[in-house]
Write a protein that holds these residues in place. Structure first.
Motif, short mmCIF file in Angstrom:
data_model
loop_
_atom_site.label_atom_id
_atom_site.label_comp_id
_atom_site.label_asym_id
_atom_site.label_seq_id
_atom_site.Cartn_x
_atom_site.Cartn_y
_atom_site.Cartn_z
N VAL A 111 79.80 36.14 27.19
CA VAL A 111 79.64 37.53 27.61
C VAL A 111 79.99 38.43 26.44
O VAL A 111 80.71 38.03 25.51
CB VAL A 111 80.54 37.89 28.82
N ALA A 112 79.50 39.66 26.47
CA ALA A 112 79.76 40.60 25.38
C ALA A 112 79.76 42.00 25.92
O ALA A 112 79.14 42.30 26.95
CB ALA A 112 78.70 40.45 24.28
N GLU A 113 80.45 42.88 25.20
CA GLU A 113 80.42 44.29 25.55
C GLU A 113 79.01 44.84 25.34
O GLU A 113 78.29 44.38 24.44
CB GLU A 113 81.39 45.09 24.68
N PRO A 114 78.57 45.82 26.13
CA PRO A 114 77.30 46.48 25.85
C PRO A 114 77.39 47.21 24.52
O PRO A 114 78.47 47.62 24.10
CB PRO A 114 77.15 47.46 27.03
N PRO A 115 76.28 47.35 23.82
CA PRO A 115 76.32 48.04 22.52
C PRO A 115 76.83 49.46 22.67
O PRO A 115 76.51 50.16 23.63
CB PRO A 115 74.85 48.02 22.06
N LYS A 116 77.67 49.87 21.73
CA LYS A 116 78.23 51.21 21.76
C LYS A 116 77.16 52.24 21.42
O LYS A 116 76.37 52.04 20.50
CB LYS A 116 79.40 51.30 20.79
N THR A 117 77.14 53.34 22.16
CA THR A 117 76.12 54.36 21.91
C THR A 117 76.41 55.16 20.66
O THR A 117 75.51 55.73 20.06
CB THR A 117 76.02 55.31 23.11
N PHE A 118 77.69 55.22 20.26
CA PHE A 118 78.03 55.97 19.05
C PHE A 118 79.03 55.17 18.23
O PHE A 118 80.05 54.72 18.74
CB PHE A 118 78.63 57.33 19.41
N THR A 119 78.71 54.95 16.98
CA THR A 119 79.62 54.27 16.07
C THR A 119 79.62 55.01 14.74
O THR A 119 78.70 55.79 14.44
CB THR A 119 79.21 52.81 15.84
N GLY A 120 80.61 54.75 13.92
CA GLY A 120 80.65 55.40 12.63
C GLY A 120 81.87 55.03 11.82
O GLY A 120 82.86 54.51 12.33
N ASP A 121 81.80 55.31 10.52
CA ASP A 121 82.91 55.11 9.58
C ASP A 121 83.11 56.39 8.79
O ASP A 121 82.14 57.11 8.48
CB ASP A 121 82.61 53.98 8.59
#
Length: 322
Positions: A111-121
């Motif tokens: 199982v995995a978390e759903p893809p994050k809608t916002f990511t960044g560095d």
């Protein structure tokens, strides 16, 4: 321990509060770790601990767990069920939107978390030296990504400035916006807008408008590749000879490789632009390094940057290294 050290530790603790998570996992040796489930892969249960961050636990060491975190679950019929919270007591049970999933064997469960809608560095570097020569060096980089259905929006911002004895000797600003459309799991198309300003280059300002195709590749060693090939219209403003518009080819590549057994990631990215009318008129940028997690969302980075311009301004070299 001195009073000053004690105060600094207390202040640091106040500045970095640790949220309390509601689940817990029990290992076969009796250890209990509070937190929430992050994901389950072929060999490990990834647990998000209150104190230790992400903990990777071999499946054969897990006795039981309960978690309120929700994530998609692939059933025996290869169907994906959304918003499942999992509990293990001998076998795993999933409480999902589509009903309860029972008797799920942990050793084969993924199982995995759903893809994050916002990511960044956000990367920030500052260096100052006082003495026989006074220097200041400032680097600021922002990379963000929004995900909505099959569309991915990416924004990159960077600013570099360097002073020596009060005189600016390097100043570079760049911003890029890219809209991607994923028409398959691996293939995507993109449109791209870019702006670059460099006071110490023959090209004072440059605008970029283009598009093309891309492909994502995931290798067996978890290395991820993002390859892009397309064309762009370049509008360049020169310090001494006015403006020029060129049709150029564009190549872009990004590689991320999580180092096995660690939380560190090796990365490499590059971009090459070459004018269709003169392939010797080209520009290239590359960045290679390693990203090292520190605490929570903080990380350090060791990076080597290489920039190349075929037409530098008078008195400047074609290549720049940092």
């Amino acid at each position: 321990m001195s009073n000053l050290s004690h105060r600094l530790i207390v202040l640091f603790s106040l500045l970095l509060p640790v949220p309390s998570l509601g689940g817990e996992i029990t290992l076969k040796n009796g250890d209990i770790i509070h937190g929430e489930l992050d994901s389950i892969n072929e060999k490990q249960v990834i647990w998000k601990s209150d104190i230790f961050g992400l903990v990777k636990i071999p499946k054969h060491e897990v006795h039981e767990f309960s978690s309120s975190a929700t994530m998609p679950l692939v059933t025996r019929e290869k169907e994906t069920v959304t918003n499942c919270s999992l509990r293990m007591d001998g076998v795993v049970t999933g409480h999902c939107d589509g009903g309860e999933q029972t008797s799920l064997p942990l050793m084969t469960l993924i199982v995995a978390e759903p893809p994050k809608t916002f990511t960044g560095d956000i990367r920030f570097g500052f260096n100052r030296k006082d003495g026989n020569t006074d220097t200041e060096d400032l680097d600021f980089i922002v990379n963000t990504q929004w995900l909505h259905d099959k569309f991915r929006q990416e924004v990159d911002l960077s600013a570099e400035s360097e002073k020596t004895d009060g005189n600016v000797v390097d100043e570079h600003y760049e911003t890029n916006y890219q809209l991607n459309y994923d028409f398959t799991e691996r293939w995507f198309s993109y449109g791209r807008l870019g702006y670059t300003k460099d006071r110490f280059s023959a090209i004072d300002e440059q605008y970029q408008l283009g598009g093309g195709l891309g492909r994502r590749i995931i290798l067996g060693n978890q290395m991820k590749l993002n390859l892009q090939l397309g064309a762009a219209v370049l509008v360049s403003h020169y310090n001494e000879s006015g403006s020029e518009t060129d049709l150029a080819g564009r190549w872009g590549m990004r590689m991320d490789w999580p180092i096995p057994g660690t939380d560190m990631t090796v990365f490499h990215e590059n971009e090459l632009l070459w004018a269709m009318s003169d392939v010797n008129n080209n520009q290239a940028e590359s960045s290679t390094g390693i990203k090292i997690p520190l605490l929570g969302n903080l990380f350090s980075e060791f990076r080597y940057d290489f920039d190349y311009v075929n037409q530098p301004s008078d008195g400047h070299k074609r290549a720049d290294e940092e």
